[in-house]
Write a protein that holds these residues in place. Sequence first.
Motif, PDB file in Angstrom:
ATOM      1  N   ILE A 142       0.838  -1.189   0.000  1.00 40.95           N
ATOM      2  CA  ILE A 142       0.000   0.000   0.000  1.00 40.95           C
ATOM      3  C   ILE A 142       0.880   1.248   0.000  1.00 40.95           C
ATOM      4  CG2 ILE A 142      -1.902  -1.157   1.178  1.00 40.95           C
ATOM      5  CD1 ILE A 142      -1.045   0.239   3.764  1.00 40.95           C
ATOM      6  N   ASN A 143       0.311   2.368  -0.424  1.00 38.76           N
ATOM      7  CA  ASN A 143       1.059   3.623  -0.482  1.00 38.76           C
ATOM      8  C   ASN A 143       1.270   4.163   0.923  1.00 38.76           C
ATOM      9  OD1 ASN A 143       2.329   5.834  -1.573  1.00 38.76           O
ATOM     10  ND2 ASN A 143       0.444   6.935  -2.032  1.00 38.76           N
ATOM     11  N   LEU A 144       2.523   4.392   1.281  1.00 37.50           N
ATOM     12  CA  LEU A 144       2.869   4.867   2.613  1.00 37.50           C
ATOM     13  C   LEU A 144       3.616   6.193   2.509  1.00 37.50           C
ATOM     14  CD1 LEU A 144       4.127   1.493   4.109  1.00 37.50           C
ATOM     15  CD2 LEU A 144       1.985   2.650   4.693  1.00 37.50           C
ATOM     16  N   PRO A 145       3.435   7.095   3.455  1.00 36.92           N
ATOM     17  CA  PRO A 145       4.113   8.398   3.376  1.00 36.92           C
ATOM     18  C   PRO A 145       5.625   8.306   3.534  1.00 36.92           C
ATOM     19  CG  PRO A 145       2.889   8.191   5.431  1.00 36.92           C
ATOM     20  CD  PRO A 145       2.480   7.049   4.576  1.00 36.92           C
ATOM     21  N   ASP A 146       6.110   7.335   4.303  1.00 31.60           N
ATOM     22  CA  ASP A 146       7.548   7.133   4.479  1.00 31.60           C
ATOM     23  C   ASP A 146       7.946   5.930   3.632  1.00 31.60           C
ATOM     24  OD1 ASP A 146      10.152   6.564   5.336  1.00 31.60           O
ATOM     25  OD2 ASP A 146       9.749   7.231   7.390  1.00 31.60           O
ATOM     26  N   LYS A 147       8.718   6.155   2.590  1.00 37.49           N
ATOM     27  CA  LYS A 147       9.017   5.120   1.591  1.00 37.49           C
ATOM     28  C   LYS A 147      10.212   4.246   1.950  1.00 37.49           C
ATOM     29  CE  LYS A 147       5.888   7.103  -1.002  1.00 37.49           C
ATOM     30  NZ  LYS A 147       4.529   6.542  -1.114  1.00 37.49           N
ATOM     31  N   ARG A 148      10.876   4.495   3.057  1.00 37.27           N
ATOM     32  CA  ARG A 148      12.061   3.712   3.387  1.00 37.27           C
ATOM     33  C   ARG A 148      11.710   2.228   3.567  1.00 37.27           C
ATOM     34  NH1 ARG A 148      14.104   5.997   8.720  1.00 37.27           N
ATOM     35  NH2 ARG A 148      11.927   6.647   8.880  1.00 37.27           N
ATOM     36  N   SER A 149      12.495   1.368   2.936  1.00 35.11           N
ATOM     37  CA  SER A 149      12.321  -0.068   3.105  1.00 35.11           C
ATOM     38  C   SER A 149      13.594  -0.777   2.677  1.00 35.11           C
ATOM     39  CB  SER A 149      11.134  -0.585   2.281  1.00 35.11           C
ATOM     40  OG  SER A 149      11.420  -0.498   0.893  1.00 35.11           O
ATOM     41  N   VAL A 150      13.832  -1.933   3.270  1.00 34.85           N
ATOM     42  CA  VAL A 150      14.966  -2.780   2.900  1.00 34.85           C
ATOM     43  C   VAL A 150      14.510  -4.224   2.947  1.00 34.85           C
ATOM     44  CG1 VAL A 150      17.334  -3.479   3.372  1.00 34.85           C
ATOM     45  CG2 VAL A 150      16.598  -1.161   3.971  1.00 34.85           C
ATOM     46  N   THR A 151      14.854  -4.972   1.912  1.00 33.30           N
ATOM     47  CA  THR A 151      14.645  -6.413   1.912  1.00 33.30           C
ATOM     48  C   THR A 151      15.998  -7.091   1.940  1.00 33.30           C
ATOM     49  OG1 THR A 151      12.563  -6.277   0.701  1.00 33.30           O
ATOM     50  CG2 THR A 151      13.730  -8.378   0.625  1.00 33.30           C
ATOM     51  N   CYS A 152      16.177  -7.971   2.910  1.00 32.35           N
ATOM     52  CA  CYS A 152      17.393  -8.765   3.032  1.00 32.35           C
ATOM     53  C   CYS A 152      17.088 -10.176   2.523  1.00 32.35           C
ATOM     54  CB  CYS A 152      17.859  -8.800   4.484  1.00 32.35           C
ATOM     55  SG  CYS A 152      19.351  -9.796   4.751  1.00 32.35           S
ATOM     56  N   TRP A 153      17.776 -10.591   1.471  1.00 36.77           N
ATOM     57  CA  TRP A 153      17.574 -11.891   0.809  1.00 36.77           C
ATOM     58  C   TRP A 153      18.763 -12.771   1.187  1.00 36.77           C
ATOM     59  CZ3 TRP A 153      19.618 -15.394  -2.566  1.00 36.77           C
ATOM     60  CH2 TRP A 153      18.752 -16.182  -3.348  1.00 36.77           C
ATOM     61  N   ILE A 154      18.524 -13.778   2.033  1.00 30.65           N
ATOM     62  CA  ILE A 154      19.601 -14.598   2.594  1.00 30.65           C
ATOM     63  C   ILE A 154      19.645 -15.953   1.883  1.00 30.65           C
ATOM     64  CG2 ILE A 154      20.546 -15.627   4.697  1.00 30.65           C
ATOM     65  CD1 ILE A 154      18.728 -13.577   6.238  1.00 30.65           C
ATOM     66  N   ALA A 155      20.794 -16.287   1.329  1.00 32.23           N
ATOM     67  CA  ALA A 155      20.973 -17.570   0.640  1.00 32.23           C
ATOM     68  C   ALA A 155      21.292 -18.663   1.656  1.00 32.23           C
ATOM     69  CB  ALA A 155      22.106 -17.459  -0.378  1.00 32.23           C
ATOM     70  N   LEU A 156      20.476 -19.706   1.678  1.00 36.29           N
ATOM     71  CA  LEU A 156      20.767 -20.860   2.527  1.00 36.29           C
ATOM     72  C   LEU A 156      21.442 -21.971   1.732  1.00 36.29           C
ATOM     73  CD1 LEU A 156      17.613 -21.043   4.820  1.00 36.29           C
ATOM     74  CD2 LEU A 156      19.745 -19.767   5.126  1.00 36.29           C
ATOM     75  N   ASP A 157      21.556 -21.775   0.439  1.00 36.96           N
ATOM     76  CA  ASP A 157      22.329 -22.641  -0.447  1.00 36.96           C
ATOM     77  C   ASP A 157      23.223 -21.746  -1.293  1.00 36.96           C
ATOM     78  OD1 ASP A 157      20.878 -25.344  -0.056  1.00 36.96           O
ATOM     79  OD2 ASP A 157      19.233 -23.982  -0.577  1.00 36.96           O
ATOM     80  N   LYS A 158      24.292 -22.296  -1.817  1.00 38.25           N
ATOM     81  CA  LYS A 158      25.096 -21.542  -2.767  1.00 38.25           C
ATOM     82  C   LYS A 158      24.228 -21.209  -3.965  1.00 38.25           C
ATOM     83  CE  LYS A 158      29.379 -21.727  -5.440  1.00 38.25           C
ATOM     84  NZ  LYS A 158      30.630 -22.493  -5.716  1.00 38.25           N
ATOM     85  N   VAL A 159      24.224 -19.942  -4.384  1.00 40.45           N
ATOM     86  CA  VAL A 159      23.357 -19.538  -5.488  1.00 40.45           C
ATOM     87  C   VAL A 159      24.173 -18.934  -6.627  1.00 40.45           C
ATOM     88  CG1 VAL A 159      21.282 -19.206  -4.086  1.00 40.45           C
ATOM     89  CG2 VAL A 159      22.852 -17.301  -4.401  1.00 40.45           C
ATOM     90  N   ASN A 160      23.734 -19.247  -7.838  1.00 42.77           N
ATOM     91  CA  ASN A 160      24.346 -18.711  -9.053  1.00 42.77           C
ATOM     92  C   ASN A 160      23.254 -18.617 -10.112  1.00 42.77           C
ATOM     93  OD1 ASN A 160      24.066 -21.388 -10.112  1.00 42.77           O
ATOM     94  ND2 ASN A 160      25.979 -21.928  -9.086  1.00 42.77           N
ATOM     95  N   GLU A 161      23.633 -18.346 -11.334  1.00 42.95           N
ATOM     96  CA  GLU A 161      22.622 -18.178 -12.382  1.00 42.95           C
ATOM     97  C   GLU A 161      21.875 -19.479 -12.678  1.00 42.95           C
ATOM     98  OE1 GLU A 161      23.714 -15.892 -15.866  1.00 42.95           O
ATOM     99  OE2 GLU A 161      25.419 -15.039 -14.776  1.00 42.95           O
TER     100      GLU A 161
END
Length: 239
Positions: A122-141
């Motif tokens: 939803i639209n919020l007045p304070d736009k600050r956000s961070v998503t932390c994506w944690i790899a539990l396996d080795k990841v590549n293409e």
Amino acid sequence: MNQKFLHKGYTSMERLIPSDEVEKLKILYDDLLNDKKRTAGLRSDLSGNKDSKDPAIERIIQIMRPSLVESKLLDSIAYARATSWVKDVLGEDMELDFDMMINKAPFTNTETPWHQDAAYWINLPDKRSVTCWIALDKVNEDNGCMWFIPKSSNEEIFPHLLPDNGGALYCKVAIDEAEPIPLEAGGCTFHDGFTFHFSKGNITPSQRRALILNFRPAKMIKLERENGMDHTGQRKIRQ
């Protein structure tokens, strides 16, 4: 690293948590993946998969807010370390809004399309956000590491589409500057809600397990909840 996040909208960390913590999280993670009863109502397939010859196969398993049903997740140092990083970059008022699991099953070869997370919110007045994506396996293409495009604006949401099969939102965007971020298990990426990201399908014989933590200002979390946004409902375009 912090300057790259602020300038481009994403960055990465070679090691957020040690190997022993990764193994602890994998046990909790796999228990939830294999327990459809406990995760009922929070679980979906981001691929849609309604047109598949075998709809029983979950290609991209998404479990929203897994810590609601497995509180031991919150004891992980992954949550504490990610929170500390976010507060350092965007302010002490930043708090965990929700967590999420996204698993790409072996040999499913199903991409997660280009999108901005803010298209779900939803639209919020304070736009600050961070998503932390944690790899539990080795990841590549080959198994679905994250790709990012440097952001052009802090608050610009492009038009997104919702597929008829109920899969993930997607957006058509130029990908000339797209950058893949391979990681060892225990590494992570950070991105904001307006940064385009994508991952290829998993063509390997192993799982691609990711634990995702989303942060925003405490006042905005309160405002979300007051407006019925608890990140457990069906996918739809919010903006």
